[in-house]
Design a protein around this motif. Structure first.
Motif, PDB file in Angstrom:
ATOM      1  N   SER A 123       1.224  -1.044  -0.259  1.00  0.00           N
ATOM      2  CA  SER A 123       0.275   0.256  -0.087  1.00  0.00           C
ATOM      3  C   SER A 123       1.149   1.344  -0.445  1.00  0.00           C
ATOM      4  O   SER A 123       0.111   2.214  -0.471  1.00  0.00           O
ATOM      5  CB  SER A 123      -0.783  -0.057   1.309  1.00  0.00           C
ATOM      6  N   LYS A 124       2.269   1.066   0.712  1.00  0.00           N
ATOM      7  CA  LYS A 124       3.449   2.503   0.603  1.00  0.00           C
ATOM      8  C   LYS A 124       4.234   2.551  -1.277  1.00  0.00           C
ATOM      9  O   LYS A 124       4.609   3.132  -0.566  1.00  0.00           O
ATOM     10  CB  LYS A 124       3.800   2.432   1.552  1.00  0.00           C
ATOM     11  N   ASN A 125       3.178   1.562  -1.936  1.00  0.00           N
ATOM     12  CA  ASN A 125       4.546   1.818  -3.245  1.00  0.00           C
ATOM     13  C   ASN A 125       5.390   0.824  -2.894  1.00  0.00           C
ATOM     14  O   ASN A 125       6.493   1.496  -3.861  1.00  0.00           O
ATOM     15  CB  ASN A 125       4.005   2.868  -4.170  1.00  0.00           C
ATOM     16  N   ILE A 126       5.952   0.120  -2.132  1.00  0.00           N
ATOM     17  CA  ILE A 126       7.302  -0.178  -1.589  1.00  0.00           C
ATOM     18  C   ILE A 126       7.682  -1.174  -2.462  1.00  0.00           C
ATOM     19  O   ILE A 126       7.196  -2.646  -2.261  1.00  0.00           O
ATOM     20  CB  ILE A 126       8.223  -0.802  -0.519  1.00  0.00           C
ATOM     21  N   ASN A 127       8.060  -1.097  -3.904  1.00  0.00           N
ATOM     22  CA  ASN A 127       8.354  -2.466  -5.043  1.00  0.00           C
ATOM     23  C   ASN A 127       9.883  -2.582  -5.076  1.00  0.00           C
ATOM     24  O   ASN A 127      10.128  -3.199  -5.475  1.00  0.00           O
ATOM     25  CB  ASN A 127       7.482  -1.921  -5.982  1.00  0.00           C
ATOM     26  N   SER A 128      10.787  -1.730  -4.641  1.00  0.00           N
ATOM     27  CA  SER A 128      12.147  -2.419  -5.189  1.00  0.00           C
ATOM     28  C   SER A 128      13.074  -0.962  -3.134  1.00  0.00           C
ATOM     29  O   SER A 128      12.287  -0.897  -2.494  1.00  0.00           O
ATOM     30  CB  SER A 128      12.946  -1.467  -6.194  1.00  0.00           C
ATOM     31  N   ILE A 129      14.098  -1.719  -3.237  1.00  0.00           N
ATOM     32  CA  ILE A 129      14.800  -1.199  -2.545  1.00  0.00           C
ATOM     33  C   ILE A 129      15.322   0.111  -2.207  1.00  0.00           C
ATOM     34  O   ILE A 129      15.177   0.464  -1.195  1.00  0.00           O
ATOM     35  CB  ILE A 129      16.711  -2.137  -2.472  1.00  0.00           C
ATOM     36  N   LYS A 130      15.487   0.609  -3.048  1.00  0.00           N
ATOM     37  CA  LYS A 130      15.250   1.963  -3.127  1.00  0.00           C
ATOM     38  C   LYS A 130      14.131   2.896  -2.690  1.00  0.00           C
ATOM     39  O   LYS A 130      13.756   3.999  -2.427  1.00  0.00           O
ATOM     40  CB  LYS A 130      15.517   2.612  -4.925  1.00  0.00           C
ATOM     41  N   ILE A 132      12.482   2.299   0.022  1.00  0.00           N
ATOM     42  CA  ILE A 132      12.467   2.411   0.786  1.00  0.00           C
ATOM     43  C   ILE A 132      12.943   3.851   1.431  1.00  0.00           C
ATOM     44  O   ILE A 132      12.669   3.934   2.560  1.00  0.00           O
ATOM     45  CB  ILE A 132      12.875   1.288   1.772  1.00  0.00           C
ATOM     46  N   GLU A 133      13.725   4.957   0.612  1.00  0.00           N
ATOM     47  CA  GLU A 133      14.320   5.873   0.769  1.00  0.00           C
ATOM     48  C   GLU A 133      12.484   6.714   1.588  1.00  0.00           C
ATOM     49  O   GLU A 133      11.610   6.317   0.629  1.00  0.00           O
ATOM     50  CB  GLU A 133      14.678   6.362  -0.269  1.00  0.00           C
ATOM     51  N   GLY A 134      12.447   7.204   2.800  1.00  0.00           N
ATOM     52  CA  GLY A 134      11.294   8.046   3.111  1.00  0.00           C
ATOM     53  C   GLY A 134      10.508   7.137   3.706  1.00  0.00           C
ATOM     54  O   GLY A 134       9.567   7.225   3.787  1.00  0.00           O
ATOM     55  N   LYS A 135      11.294   6.335   3.384  1.00  0.00           N
ATOM     56  CA  LYS A 135       9.710   5.381   4.742  1.00  0.00           C
ATOM     57  C   LYS A 135      10.598   5.058   5.561  1.00  0.00           C
ATOM     58  O   LYS A 135      11.604   5.326   6.225  1.00  0.00           O
ATOM     59  CB  LYS A 135       9.539   4.075   3.342  1.00  0.00           C
ATOM     60  N   THR A 136       9.571   4.206   6.975  1.00  0.00           N
ATOM     61  CA  THR A 136      10.503   3.862   8.032  1.00  0.00           C
ATOM     62  C   THR A 136      10.517   2.589   8.070  1.00  0.00           C
ATOM     63  O   THR A 136       9.493   1.518   7.881  1.00  0.00           O
ATOM     64  CB  THR A 136       9.026   4.109   9.607  1.00  0.00           C
ATOM     65  N   VAL A 137      11.706   1.550   8.495  1.00  0.00           N
ATOM     66  CA  VAL A 137      12.091   1.162   8.327  1.00  0.00           C
ATOM     67  C   VAL A 137      12.948   0.254   9.248  1.00  0.00           C
ATOM     68  O   VAL A 137      13.545   0.653  10.476  1.00  0.00           O
ATOM     69  CB  VAL A 137      13.237   0.297   7.123  1.00  0.00           C
ATOM     70  N   ALA A 138      12.038  -1.106   9.962  1.00  0.00           N
ATOM     71  CA  ALA A 138      12.312  -1.952  11.338  1.00  0.00           C
ATOM     72  C   ALA A 138      13.428  -2.784  11.308  1.00  0.00           C
ATOM     73  O   ALA A 138      13.178  -3.137  10.322  1.00  0.00           O
ATOM     74  CB  ALA A 138      10.822  -2.416  12.168  1.00  0.00           C
ATOM     75  N   TYR A 139      14.043  -2.703  12.220  1.00  0.00           N
ATOM     76  CA  TYR A 139      15.496  -3.743  12.499  1.00  0.00           C
ATOM     77  C   TYR A 139      15.136  -5.017  13.876  1.00  0.00           C
ATOM     78  O   TYR A 139      15.275  -3.899  14.172  1.00  0.00           O
ATOM     79  CB  TYR A 139      16.104  -3.589  11.134  1.00  0.00           C
ATOM     80  N   PRO A 140      15.156  -5.784  13.651  1.00  0.00           N
ATOM     81  CA  PRO A 140      16.084  -6.142  15.613  1.00  0.00           C
ATOM     82  C   PRO A 140      17.058  -5.399  15.296  1.00  0.00           C
ATOM     83  O   PRO A 140      18.184  -5.966  14.545  1.00  0.00           O
ATOM     84  CB  PRO A 140      16.333  -7.756  15.608  1.00  0.00           C
ATOM     85  N   PRO A 141      17.878  -5.294  16.805  1.00  0.00           N
ATOM     86  CA  PRO A 141      19.131  -4.547  16.974  1.00  0.00           C
ATOM     87  C   PRO A 141      19.834  -5.868  17.396  1.00  0.00           C
ATOM     88  O   PRO A 141      19.162  -6.841  17.764  1.00  0.00           O
ATOM     89  CB  PRO A 141      18.852  -3.727  17.949  1.00  0.00           C
ATOM     90  N   ASN A 142      21.131  -5.374  16.837  1.00  0.00           N
ATOM     91  CA  ASN A 142      22.558  -5.954  16.674  1.00  0.00           C
ATOM     92  C   ASN A 142      22.401  -8.018  16.660  1.00  0.00           C
ATOM     93  O   ASN A 142      21.891  -8.774  17.090  1.00  0.00           O
ATOM     94  CB  ASN A 142      22.372  -6.656  18.300  1.00  0.00           C
ATOM     95  N   SER A 143      21.501  -7.665  15.252  1.00  0.00           N
ATOM     96  CA  SER A 143      21.521  -9.114  14.638  1.00  0.00           C
ATOM     97  C   SER A 143      21.963  -9.353  13.646  1.00  0.00           C
ATOM     98  O   SER A 143      22.516  -8.003  12.719  1.00  0.00           O
ATOM     99  CB  SER A 143      20.264  -9.133  14.339  1.00  0.00           C
ATOM    100  N   THR A 144      21.743 -10.257  12.809  1.00  0.00           N
ATOM    101  CA  THR A 144      22.263 -10.796  11.642  1.00  0.00           C
ATOM    102  C   THR A 144      21.420  -9.632  10.436  1.00  0.00           C
ATOM    103  O   THR A 144      21.715  -8.934   9.211  1.00  0.00           O
ATOM    104  CB  THR A 144      22.461 -11.860  10.913  1.00  0.00           C
ATOM    105  N   GLY A 199       0.142  -6.948   4.153  1.00  0.00           N
ATOM    106  CA  GLY A 199      -0.187  -6.702   2.991  1.00  0.00           C
ATOM    107  C   GLY A 199       1.210  -6.217   2.938  1.00  0.00           C
ATOM    108  O   GLY A 199       1.423  -5.442   2.504  1.00  0.00           O
ATOM    109  N   GLY A 200       1.839  -7.340   3.142  1.00  0.00           N
ATOM    110  CA  GLY A 200       3.307  -6.797   2.432  1.00  0.00           C
ATOM    111  C   GLY A 200       4.035  -7.896   1.894  1.00  0.00           C
ATOM    112  O   GLY A 200       3.001  -8.926   1.147  1.00  0.00           O
ATOM    113  N   HIS A 201       5.271  -7.879   1.188  1.00  0.00           N
ATOM    114  CA  HIS A 201       5.546  -8.459   0.116  1.00  0.00           C
ATOM    115  C   HIS A 201       7.032  -8.386   0.258  1.00  0.00           C
ATOM    116  O   HIS A 201       7.601  -7.538   0.489  1.00  0.00           O
ATOM    117  CB  HIS A 201       4.717  -8.269  -1.375  1.00  0.00           C
ATOM    118  N   GLU A 202       8.175  -9.268  -0.356  1.00  0.00           N
ATOM    119  CA  GLU A 202       9.982  -9.477  -0.319  1.00  0.00           C
ATOM    120  C   GLU A 202      10.004  -8.352  -1.490  1.00  0.00           C
ATOM    121  O   GLU A 202       9.216  -8.159  -2.477  1.00  0.00           O
ATOM    122  CB  GLU A 202       9.925 -10.656  -0.634  1.00  0.00           C
ATOM    123  N   ILE A 203      10.853  -7.386  -0.922  1.00  0.00           N
ATOM    124  CA  ILE A 203      11.790  -6.597  -1.776  1.00  0.00           C
ATOM    125  C   ILE A 203      13.378  -6.908  -2.051  1.00  0.00           C
ATOM    126  O   ILE A 203      13.691  -6.838  -2.588  1.00  0.00           O
ATOM    127  CB  ILE A 203      11.797  -5.320  -0.767  1.00  0.00           C
TER     128      ILE A 203
END
Length: 343
Positions: A123-130, A132-144, A199-203
């Motif tokens: 829904s946020k039109n995130i269709n490529s790695i590019k 994610i600029e301008g977006k909020t991205v979560a990650y697990p801290p201190n992880s691979t 609502g997500g898909h692999e980028i």
């Protein structure tokens, strides 16, 4: 019966008792009351050994499985001497070694391919790695996953200042996703599948970093004090794990079904995560591509990858340059793996 004969029989019996007691005491000294594993709770091959208690049987001691959410948790558990063996990611392990935590790498059971991925909202039109600029991205801290995300930003020449990076443990990512607080997340299964179902898909997948020369993997790491006290248990651990890998490779779907049932997750989720990892055998790990056989360890693929990881952690401010050792080879102990292979 003469007194001399009786004395000889009593002496022989006493000697047998002493020998038996000595053997039992030696056995008691070589087996702890329990062996403590740190595990992340997700579908992994070694869970087969949790299901059938292969590790417990091999050790002659019960295994206590201690859960963790991120690599930082593992380092804290090691520092507190609350775990003996852990399976966790390369970047937190490297950070722990650089900070002189008394641990060592004994095996590289998994190379991360597609089991850790960046999932973006459709829904946020995130269709490529590019995107994610301008977006909020979560990650697990201190992880691979954090390491892979940072590398993905670097190798794809994204403007990091335009990305709002939010450190969240996987379960907290799910809650944030449901609230609409995040637009994308880099994490492992089964959490990735939850995002895809909502609502997500692999980028992007971690395997894509290999073409740029970056190897992201999971280690088996042992507390050095434990390994020095119980070296044969470490050897038995590695042998038993290889047996579980062999079991999985012989029947991937059957193994995935067992693991899915044990963890109470969908079969497809378990299968997806398990097939998203590459499993070098114990013998393969002793080649220069991975840990080397001792002489080749300082120039091995994992020693190089560990140094690359440490240097990158310095770049992003997670390590000080002065913390990084000249080589990570001293923290790679292949002696247990060599014994496990030799049998």
């Amino acid at each position: 019966m003469t007194s001399h004969t009786l004395f000889k029989k009593l002496a022989a019996a006493a000697a047998l008792i002493v020998t038996t007691l000595g053997a039992n005491l030696a056995h008691a000294e070589n087996v702890p009351q329990e062996v403590r594993f740190a595990w992340a709770g997700g579908p992994r091959v070694w869970i087969l050994g949790k299901i059938d208690k292969s590790f417990d049987k091999s050790f002659g001691a019960p295994v206590k499985w201690i859960p963790f959410a991120t690599g930082a948790d593992v380092l804290s558990l090691f520092a507190a001497k609350e775990i003996d063996i852990a399976r966790f990611g390369s970047s937190p392990a490297v950070a722990g070694i650089a900070r002189k935590l008394p641990i060592e790498i004994i095996s590289v059971p998994e190379v991360i391919a597609t089991s850790e991925r960046l999932i973006g909202r459709k829904s946020k039109n995130i269709n490529s790695i590019k995107d994610i600029e301008g977006k909020t991205v979560a990650y697990p801290p201190n992880s691979t996953a954090q390491y892979a995300l940072e590398l993905a930003i670097k190798v794809n020449r994204l403007d990091k200042s335009k990305i709002r990076l939010v450190p969240l443990k996987p379960a907290d990512q799910v809650a944030a996703w449901k609230r609409g607080d995040i637009d994308a997340a880099y994490v492992w299964g089964p959490f990735t599948q939850q995002f895809e179902a909502d609502g997500g898909h692999e980028i992007f997948v971690t395997k894509q970093l290999q073409k740029d020369g970056y190897l992201v993997y999971n280690n088996f790491v042992v507390r050095k004090e434990f390994a020095e006290k119980y070296p044969q248990l470490v050897v038995k651990f590695l042998r038993t794990y290889q047996e579980k890998v062999d079991q999985y490779k012989k029947d991937p779907d059957g193994s995935a079904q067992l693991i899915a049932k044990h963890l109470d997750i969908p079969f497809e989720t378990a299968r997806s995560v398990l097939t998203g990892l590459e499993y070098p055998s114990s013998t393969e790990q002793l080649t220069p591509a991975y840990l080397g056989n001792g002489a080749a360890t300082p120039t091995s693929g994992i020693a190089k990858a560990a140094k690359d990881t440490a240097n990158f952690l310095v770049e992003i401010g997670d390590l000080r340059k002065s913390d990084v050792p000249e080589s990570f080879a001293p923290a790679i102990n292949i002696s247990y793996l060599k014994q496990a292979v030799a049998k």
